[in-house]
Every structure is written in C-alpha cells, then in structure tokens.
Design an enzyme around this catalytic site. Structure first.
Site, PDB file in Angstrom:
ATOM      1  N   ALA A  65       1.126  -1.342  -0.033  1.00  0.00           N
ATOM      2  CA  ALA A  65      -0.241  -0.028  -0.368  1.00  0.00           C
ATOM      3  C   ALA A  65       1.096   1.096  -0.391  1.00  0.00           C
ATOM      4  CB  ALA A  65      -0.909  -0.194   0.900  1.00  0.00           C
ATOM      5  N   GLY A 108       0.615  -4.727   0.907  1.00  0.00           N
ATOM      6  CA  GLY A 108      -0.614  -5.861  -0.019  1.00  0.00           C
ATOM      7  C   GLY A 108      -0.228  -5.966  -1.103  1.00  0.00           C
ATOM      8  N   GLU A 111      -0.707  -9.017  -0.553  1.00  0.00           N
ATOM      9  CA  GLU A 111      -1.932  -9.423  -0.077  1.00  0.00           C
ATOM     10  C   GLU A 111      -3.031 -10.060  -1.320  1.00  0.00           C
ATOM     11  OE1 GLU A 111      -1.953  -6.467   2.956  1.00  0.00           O
ATOM     12  OE2 GLU A 111      -2.080  -7.969   4.920  1.00  0.00           O
ATOM     13  N   GLU A 131       5.690  -4.899   6.416  1.00  0.00           N
ATOM     14  CA  GLU A 131       4.739  -4.009   7.491  1.00  0.00           C
ATOM     15  C   GLU A 131       5.379  -3.548   8.962  1.00  0.00           C
ATOM     16  OE1 GLU A 131       3.042  -6.299   6.103  1.00  0.00           O
ATOM     17  OE2 GLU A 131       1.598  -5.293   4.473  1.00  0.00           O
TER      18      GLU A 131
HETATM   19  N1  DAK Z   1       4.581   3.157  -0.771  1.00  0.00           N
HETATM   20  C1  DAK Z   1       5.214   4.463  -1.533  1.00  0.00           C
HETATM   21  N2  DAK Z   1       5.814   4.398  -2.120  1.00  0.00           N
HETATM   22  C2  DAK Z   1       6.669   3.099  -2.270  1.00  0.00           C
HETATM   23  C3  DAK Z   1       6.348   1.911  -2.155  1.00  0.00           C
HETATM   24  C4  DAK Z   1       5.539   1.971  -0.624  1.00  0.00           C
HETATM   25  N3  DAK Z   1       4.955   0.643  -0.668  1.00  0.00           N
HETATM   26  N4  DAK Z   1       7.321   1.208  -1.929  1.00  0.00           N
HETATM   27  C5  DAK Z   1       8.336   1.868  -3.008  1.00  0.00           C
HETATM   28  N5  DAK Z   1       8.416   3.227  -2.464  1.00  0.00           N
HETATM   29  C6  DAK Z   1       8.346   4.386  -3.754  1.00  0.00           C
HETATM   30  C7  DAK Z   1      10.072   4.375  -3.074  1.00  0.00           C
HETATM   31  O1  DAK Z   1       9.756   5.228  -1.648  1.00  0.00           O
HETATM   32  C8  DAK Z   1      10.422   5.074  -4.329  1.00  0.00           C
HETATM   33  O2  DAK Z   1      10.091   6.669  -4.642  1.00  0.00           O
HETATM   34  P1  DAK Z   1      11.172   7.983  -4.980  1.00  0.00           P
HETATM   35  O3  DAK Z   1      11.846   7.847  -3.247  1.00  0.00           O
HETATM   36  O4  DAK Z   1      11.806   7.164  -5.916  1.00  0.00           O
HETATM   37  O5  DAK Z   1      10.206   8.955  -4.778  1.00  0.00           O
HETATM   38  C9  DAK Z   1      10.125   4.431  -5.278  1.00  0.00           C
HETATM   39  O6  DAK Z   1       9.066   4.072  -4.818  1.00  0.00           O
HETATM   40  C10 DAK Z   1      11.164   3.437  -5.855  1.00  0.00           C
HETATM   41  O7  DAK Z   1      11.667   2.654  -4.534  1.00  0.00           O
HETATM   42  P2  DAK Z   1      12.970   2.493  -3.712  1.00  0.00           P
HETATM   43  O8  DAK Z   1      14.009   3.708  -4.611  1.00  0.00           O
HETATM   44  O9  DAK Z   1      12.968   2.338  -2.559  1.00  0.00           O
HETATM   45  O10 DAK Z   1      13.878   1.207  -4.343  1.00  0.00           O
HETATM   46  P3  DAK Z   1      14.521   0.095  -3.898  1.00  0.00           P
HETATM   47  O11 DAK Z   1      14.997  -0.768  -4.791  1.00  0.00           O
HETATM   48  O12 DAK Z   1      16.373   0.599  -3.341  1.00  0.00           O
HETATM   49  O13 DAK Z   1      13.242  -0.667  -3.204  1.00  0.00           O
HETATM   50  C11 DAK Z   1      11.884  -2.117  -1.636  1.00  0.00           C
HETATM   51  C12 DAK Z   1      12.568  -1.181  -3.010  1.00  0.00           C
HETATM   52  C13 DAK Z   1      10.504  -2.502  -2.190  1.00  0.00           C
HETATM   53  C14 DAK Z   1      12.812  -2.893  -1.040  1.00  0.00           C
HETATM   54  C15 DAK Z   1      11.411  -1.156  -0.816  1.00  0.00           C
HETATM   55  O14 DAK Z   1      10.959   0.654  -2.089  1.00  0.00           O
HETATM   56  C16 DAK Z   1      10.560  -1.224  -0.259  1.00  0.00           C
HETATM   57  O15 DAK Z   1      11.141  -1.039   0.966  1.00  0.00           O
HETATM   58  N6  DAK Z   1       9.390  -0.566  -0.043  1.00  0.00           N
HETATM   59  C17 DAK Z   1       8.257  -0.977   0.828  1.00  0.00           C
HETATM   60  C18 DAK Z   1       7.814  -1.496   0.969  1.00  0.00           C
HETATM   61  C19 DAK Z   1       6.526  -1.862   2.348  1.00  0.00           C
HETATM   62  O16 DAK Z   1       6.776  -2.000   3.263  1.00  0.00           O
HETATM   63  N7  DAK Z   1       5.808  -2.566   1.576  1.00  0.00           N
HETATM   64  C20 DAK Z   1       4.404  -2.656   2.524  1.00  0.00           C
HETATM   65  C21 DAK Z   1       4.478  -0.802   3.185  1.00  0.00           C
HETATM   66  S1  DAK Z   1       2.314  -1.030   3.809  1.00  0.00           S
HETATM   67  C22 DAK Z   1      -5.037  -0.725   4.087  1.00  0.00           C
HETATM   68  C23 DAK Z   1      -4.467  -2.037   2.631  1.00  0.00           C
HETATM   69  C24 DAK Z   1      -3.343  -2.615   3.149  1.00  0.00           C
HETATM   70  C25 DAK Z   1      -2.205  -1.510   3.775  1.00  0.00           C
HETATM   71  C26 DAK Z   1      -2.817  -1.368   4.268  1.00  0.00           C
HETATM   72  C27 DAK Z   1      -3.818  -0.779   4.538  1.00  0.00           C
HETATM   73  N8  DAK Z   1      -6.303  -0.510   3.881  1.00  0.00           N
HETATM   74  C28 DAK Z   1      -7.091  -0.754   3.139  1.00  0.00           C
HETATM   75  C29 DAK Z   1      -6.526   0.684   4.939  1.00  0.00           C
HETATM   76  C30 DAK Z   1      -1.172  -2.421   3.735  1.00  0.00           C
HETATM   77  C31 DAK Z   1       0.363  -1.966   3.727  1.00  0.00           C
HETATM   78  C32 DAK Z   1       1.131  -1.715   3.458  1.00  0.00           C
HETATM   79  O17 DAK Z   1       1.694  -2.540   2.074  1.00  0.00           O
END
Ligand code: DAK
Length: 257
Positions: A65, A108, A111, A131
C-alpha cells in the site's frame, strides 16, 4: 484509468490487467485500488471474458500500500475512510484471477496476490509482509491468508521479521502454483487463464465459489455448499453440452449459460 491498463482478448476470453505506477513500484494508492476494482467489476460483467490475469512489471508486482498516502493518518481517519471496502469488493470477483508476479510483492502487494485465485511467479519474485519494519502489521488479510497458505511457523517468521520469501521458497510452501524464468511468467499465466477459459465459465465460477467457501466454513457446511453448486451446474446449458459432447466424442462448445 491512470494506474491500470486493461487489455481484453489478449488470448481468447482472457483479460489482462496491468498495474501501472512503475516509478512507485506499483504502490497501491487509493486511486489505483479504485481503478482496479472498477476494472474487475466491468470484466466480471463482460461475457467475452472468462479468466483474468493481474500483473505488474518485471521489477514489481506491487511494493505495498502507498506508505506516503497513509503515513500521517490517525486511526479514526483510517476508520472513517473505510478503504477496506474496496479491497473486500475485489475479493468478491466471480471470475478466476491469476496473479502473474515478478519482483516485489510486498505488504498489500503480497495480500493482493493472495486475494487472487492462483499465482504464477517469475524466478525473481519476492513475497513478504514487511509492515513490521514500518511499525505496523498486515491489514489486508496477510496474517490470515499467509498463515493459511504457508503454515503458522513460516507466517510467524515472515510477519514478525519482515523477511522476504523467494519465489523458490514460495513454491515450496505452496503459496504459488509455479515458478518460471522471468521472460516466461506472463506467458505462463496467460496460458493458464486460456486453459481455464476453455471450460464452462458457469462451472468455473461455481467451483471458485465453493473452494473459497472451504476457508470460511466447517466441513459439513462446505460440503453442503459444494453440493448446492454441483446441482446448480445441472441448470446450465454448459453442463448439458459438456456431457453430450463427451458422449458424442467431440469438443464441447461452452456458452457460459
Ligand atoms: N509506498 C509508497 N512508495 C513506495 C512504496 C510504498 N509501499 N514502495 C516503494 N515506493 C517508492 C519509493 O519511495 C521510491 O520513490 P522515490 O523515492 O523515488 O520518490 C520508489 O518507489 C522506488 O523505491 P526504492 O527507491 O525504495 O526502490 P529500491 O529498489 O531501493 O527498494 C523496496 C525496493 C521494495 C525494497 C523498497 O521500495 C521498500 O522497502 N518499499 C516498501 C515496502 C513495504 O514496506 N511495503 C509494505 C507497505 S505497508 C489497507 C490495505 C493494505 C495495507 C494497509 C491498509 N487499507 C485498505 C486501509 C497494506 C499496507 C502495506 O502494504
């Protein structure tokens, strides 16, 4: 649609949905999820579509997400926005959905793949619920569906550490149907969709519904549900055609009626 691309008839009776926010690794913001739901609802009503493939790109299916969209929200704001309704409705899609996954399927994104009915992964696919590393926990079914898919021990490890699961491990644990080289994952998913699109769409939808019911009921109730859907297939022209074609030793022609 800005963040979703839909191609129908890529293969006969198959539609392809591509998540298209590549710079953000297909982070699932509200607009993208709304567009995805609209696309699925339209395809569900479209008689020319019998199976759906959902994909991202080689680098990411979806990295979760959109963290930037939710970082500053309060619990009450999250509750009032009620974004889960969109996710819940996606789950109600009647037609089978195959996720074609390459690169990151995180949070997400993971998921969402588990809300699909089958998963074809490229060798580069990485699944995870990270997360915990950003101070929260899975909110769109990860603690439940991942646990059902890979078992308690592995789900605990993945969700409590945020570690990623490689494609090979995901296959070992039964999370994905098949792992193929990166240049093949979309083709493989489309082939699977094409094969499903050749059998009775009525029976496919009733079977999908009955299988999903097994996650929500006790065996007795699930068996009764299966029986109801089994009987229901006998109300379809497709069942008559399927059995007649078998007896006449010819290929059936299914109409989805
Ligand atoms: N959200 C927003 N932006 C994201 C993102 C994310 N989840 N993942 C990546 N990006 C963005 C980065 O910020 C970056 O943007 P800029 O800085 O260039 O503006 C761009 O995508 C490229 O990412 P990286 O530079 O980080 O790329 P790398 O190859 O170095 O790293 C990575 C890739 C996938 C390891 C890293 O980006 C990362 O750790 N991303 C976050 C992964 C994460 O924590 N995902 C879980 C998020 S929480 C809900 C439904 C579902 C959910 C919640 C509520 N409701 C219906 C209410 C679910 C929650 C989640 O998924």
């Amino acid at each position: 649609m800005d963040f979703i691309k839909v191609t129908e008839q890529k293969e006969p009776f198959v539609a392809l949905i591509e998540l298209n926010r590549p710079k953000e690794l297909n982070a699932l913001n509200h607009q993208l999820m709304t567009e995805l739901l609209m696309a699925l609802q339209q395809l569900d009503k479209n008689d020319l579509v019998r199976a759906i493939v959902l994909t991202g790109n080689e680098k990411a299916f979806a990295a979760g997400a959109d963290i930037k969209e939710m970082a500053e929200k309060t619990a009450i704001e999250m509750h009032l926005m009620d974004r889960f309704t969109t996710w819940d409705q996606i789950r109600k899609t009647k037609k089978p959905i195959i996720a074609a996954v390459s690169g990151f399927a995180l949070g997400g994104g993971c998921e969402l793949t588990m809300m699909c009915d089958m998963i074809i992964a490229s060798e580069t696919a990485k699944f995870g619920q990270p997360e915990i590393k950003i101070g929260t926990i899975p909110g769109a079914g990860g603690t439940q569906r991942l646990t059902k898919a890979v078992g308690k021990a592995k789900a605990m490890e993945l969700i409590l550490t945020g570690r990623f699961l490689s494609a090979e491990e995901a296959h070992f644990y039964g999370l994905v149907n098949k792992v193929v080289p990166v240049e093949m994952y979309l083709h493989e998913a489309l082939q699977l969709a094409k094969e499903i699109a050749q059998v009775s769409p009525v029976a496919v939808q009733l079977a999908k519904e009955a299988i999903n019911r097994s996650f929500e009921t006790q065996l007795d109730e699930g068996l009764a549900y299966e029986r109801k859907n089994f009987y229901l297939t006998f109300a379809s022209e497709d069942q008559k055609e399927g059995m007649k074609a078998f007896i006449e030793k010819r290929k059936p022609e299914y109409k989805g009626k």
